[in-house]
Design an enzyme around this catalytic site. Structure first.
Site, PDB file in Angstrom:
ATOM      1  N   HIS A   1       0.823  -1.209   0.000  1.00  0.00           N
ATOM      2  CA  HIS A   1       0.000   0.000   0.000  1.00  0.00           C
ATOM      3  C   HIS A   1       0.856   1.258   0.000  1.00  0.00           C
ATOM      4  O   HIS A   1       0.509   2.252  -0.637  1.00  0.00           O
ATOM      5  CB  HIS A   1      -0.924  -0.018   1.223  1.00  0.00           C
TER       6      HIS A   1
ATOM      7  N   HIS B   1     -10.219   2.338  -0.918  1.00  0.00           N
ATOM      8  CA  HIS B   1     -10.403   1.951   0.480  1.00  0.00           C
ATOM      9  C   HIS B   1     -11.203   0.650   0.489  1.00  0.00           C
ATOM     10  O   HIS B   1     -12.275   0.552   1.074  1.00  0.00           O
ATOM     11  CB  HIS B   1     -11.105   3.058   1.271  1.00  0.00           C
TER      12      HIS B   1
END
Length: 736
Positions: free
Chosen positions: A49, A95
């Protein structure tokens, strides 16, 4: 007295998402066993990420430069120049994992995070968009996830005060265990007042701004870099909790402090919280950073250094401040009721030092944590080419009119009004075109200019042929912006894929990126920002490859934008572009014939550009009264959407004699638009298009209250509208 730190064990290392070879790399780098806090810092900074370690080598091939690009990838958001000292700041980010575990909070904090990325650059957010992918409607969790995510997106955006003006919502069984929530934000700034993350100057104060730090979001970035399994619901505590009202205060305070020339560098605390923001500021500026966690405002007692460094509590910023502006900046933040604390200083050491309770909890080389994190060239295999399906080999199980009614009531093609009516899409008073069209149009302040905004991708194409699917995603965004009269300028991407450790998944990513890159070059739309979300798998089953593309274009005069609604009776309906009747991977093939197979339609980028230029010219000249690009569902679905939007029917000619009827109406050939033209302009338009060699076929005329298709039964507009509008509300109400 603080509790003893856990012993570093193979199990603890694995729980932090670090592979044995990565841990060995840490040992070689620092020459000792890391502390527990240091292990957490490495875990946060070296995960997918934050580090893009599996994708970075391939992202380097993307086109990112153009004369109008002020800031490309690498900062919080991309920036393009639109003239008159105005700049557009925008980015899209995922998300996904948090939204599956806790859909409301996952979606709210996704919106909050992307808004911070934009206003961190000095821009005031003016619009949000989103791309949402859910599982099969029959899956027991889908309805709950749709309800929570849509409420979360609306709840945050509406409260913060930014309109949500567009997006995309799809359903497919491959998202059953991993939904996708991709949020895009767009802001406006002065072109000469863009703020960046790189720190400069030694001994400069590092200031913590915004809300207090709690234990919410612990390990969120690491969770977003791993597959799900049957125990994923236990990760609920790792989902952050958002407060849109605190974010609104943070926005106003940041913009005020920027206007006072107080800021050297600024970074929002998103993934990996204080760790990532501090490391990135120091690493980008070739400086060291020393933090004193005793100064960090907390809302929970007894927080450890590990917890404070990895917390992903929302609505927080880190800023390097001009020392002489310290008092002025503090007064501004106190005025807005927000925390302001000097938590450290820049140093010349290029070390990242963290102190807590008088002890050094971390002392690490900052460059190796940040922009020199591990980089992998993972093995990949090219996706197998699927055979072309010929239209004559597909039997039509029903007539075109019946198929149209059925298609309009399918999850992917039905109206998404139920979704976007929960968003305030007009707050701020600058929304010119609302959701439901090809692209949203937003006015820029008080002048004539407007922005055209869209989000698009066709995952089934990307799975069938990643290269063509990547090209098509960019081309579709290009067409959407063109269809409202906008000139496409740049894009942001959100690359959602499965486990990159599987060569076939890595091959999908590589193929899509090659297609995206080729399309961006051909269509003159550089990529200025983006996000990569990998490991979107549950128990070894991955999502469809979903490289969401967010497009931004400009209109010199928003009052001359086009919409898809039929405007008047008696206007000619023109099809611009060539129709070969491509049914492979079409919605018709899946929903009507029950088959998901074949090669997707090929994308000729030179044709896309030529047709786009022509349609844009027609809009600007005022000869096109309505415009809609042809995409999912094909030609007849596009015409039905135009008729429903304008509440005007149409009489349509039969397909050309050599064409298979159902392939003509429902094929998904690319580079096509439906355009309506007044009778007085028809001859001139057709003559011009013939002269320049752009295919143009008159296929009917507007009028009446039904779709009359030669050789088919007539379908009343009321029936079409009912089919189009009712599936989603009925589904969410438990009626189907």
């Amino acid at each position: 007295m603080s509790a003893p730190e856990p012993k570093i064990t193979p199990e603890l290392i694995a729980s932090h998402g670090l592979k044995p070879d990565e841990y060995q790399r840490i040992l070689d780098l620092i020459g000792r066993e890391p502390t527990f806090t240091e292990l957490g810092i490495f875990s946060a900074m070296w995960n997918e990420h934050c580090s893009y370690k599996s994708s970075r080598i391939h992202l380097k091939g993307l086109p990112t430069k153009a004369p109008w690009v002020l800031q490309g990838p690498g900062e919080n958001a991309g920036v393009i120049d639109i003239g008159d000292n105005q700049a557009v700041v925008f980015k899209m980010e995922s998300h996904n994992h948090p939204s599956y575990i806790e859909p409301y909070q996952g979606a709210t904090t996704g919106v909050g995070g992307i808004l911070r990325d934009v206003f961190t650059m000095g821009a005031r957010p003016i619009a949000c968009l989103n791309a949402l992918s859910f599982g099969d409607p029959s899956h027991p969790k889908t309805r709950h996830l749709v309800s929570g995510v849509v409420a979360g997106v609306g709840g945050y955006g509406n409260s913060f005060g930014v309109p949500t003006v567009g997006g995309q919502t799809r359903f497919h069984t491959r998202y059953d265990g991993n939904i996708l929530v991709n949020a895009m934000a767009v802001g406006l700034a002065d072109a000469d007042k863009i703020f960046l993350a790189a720190a400069s100057g030694v001994g400069m104060p590092i200031v913590y701004l915004g809300s207090k730090t709690g234990r919410d979001g612990m390990g969120g970035a690491t969770m977003a870099s791993a597959e799900f399994d049957e125990g994923s619901d236990e990760k609920r505590p790792t989902v952050q909790v958002g407060d849109p009202f605190a974010e609104k205060l943070l926005l106003e305070a940041c913009l005020e402090i920027m206007a006072k020339d107080c800021v050297i560098a600024i970074q929002d605390m998103g993934a990996a919280g204080l760790t990532c923001s501090a490391v990135e500021m120091g690493a980008k500026g070739d400086l060291g950073v020393e933090l004193d966690l005793d100064a960090v405002p907390t809302r929970e007692t007894g927080m450890t250094a590990y917890e404070m460094m990895l917390s992903e509590s929302q609505e927080r910023m880190l800023m390097v401040l001009k020392p002489e502006k310290e008092k002025e900046a503090e007064e501004i933040f106190k005025k807005w009721g927000l925390d302001f604390a000097i938590v450290g200083y820049t140093t010349p050491t290029k070390r990242f030092v963290v102190k807590h309770g008088g002890q050094v909890k971390a002392d690490l080389p900052i460059k190796e944590l940040g922009d020199e994190a591990p980089l992998y060239d993972r093995p990949w295999v090219e996706s197998e080419r699927l055979p072309v399906i010929h239209a004559r080999d597909i039997n039509a199980p029903m007539g075109a009119a019946e198929a149209l009614e059925k298609l309009l009531a399918t999850p992917d093609l039905c109206s998404k009004r139920w979704v976007w009516e929960q968003y305030d899409h007009v707050i701020g008073g600058n929304t010119v075109q609302r959701p439901g069209g090809d692209a949203a149009v937003v006015r820029i302040e008080d002048g004539p200019k407007g922005l055209a905004l869209t989000v698009d991708v066709t995952p089934r194409y990307c799975e069938a042929d990643p290269f063509e699917g990547g090209k098509q995603a960019v081309a579709e965004a290009y067409r959407n912006i063109t269809a409202v009269g906008g000139k496409p300028l740049a894009i942001t991407d959100n690359l959602n894929f499965g486990n990159p450790e599987r060569p076939e998944i890595m091959g999908q990513l590589v193929g899509c990126l090659k297609g995206i890159s080729e399309a961006c070059i051909a269509l003159d739309s550089p990529i200025v920002s983006g996000n990569v979300s990998l490991y979107n798998e549950t128990s070894g089953r991955g999502i469809l490859p979903t490289p969401s593309i967010g497009g931004v274009g400009v209109l010199d005069d928003f009052t001359k934008s086009a919409t898809l609604a039929f405007k008047a009776e008696g206007e000619a309906i023109l099809l611009i572009g060539e129709t070969k009747g491509w049914l492979g991977q079409s919605v018709y093939l899946r929903e009507i014939c029950g088959r998901e197979e074949g090669a997707p339609p090929p994308v000729d980028l030179a044709v896309e550009k030529r047709h786009g230029d022509v349609v844009r010219g027609m809009i600007h000249a005022g000869t096109a009264t309505a415009v809609h690009d042809v995409s999912d569902g094909g030609l007849l679905v596009a015409i039905a959407e135009m008729a429903i939007a304008g509440n005007i029917g149409a009489s349509l000619d039969a397909p050309p004699g050599e064409t298979v009827s159902h392939a003509w109406w429902f094929g998904e050939d690319q580079a096509r638009y439906v355009v309506t033209v007044k009778e007085a302009d028809l001859l001139a338009v057709k003559t011009k298009l013939k002269t320049i060699g752009v295919p143009c076929t008159q296929i009917g005329v507007t009028g009446g209250h039904a779709l009359k298709i030669e050789g088919e039964r007539t379908v009343d507009l009321k029936a079409l509208r009912h089919a189009h509008e009712h599936w989603l509300p009925d589904y969410m109400g438990g009626k189907n």
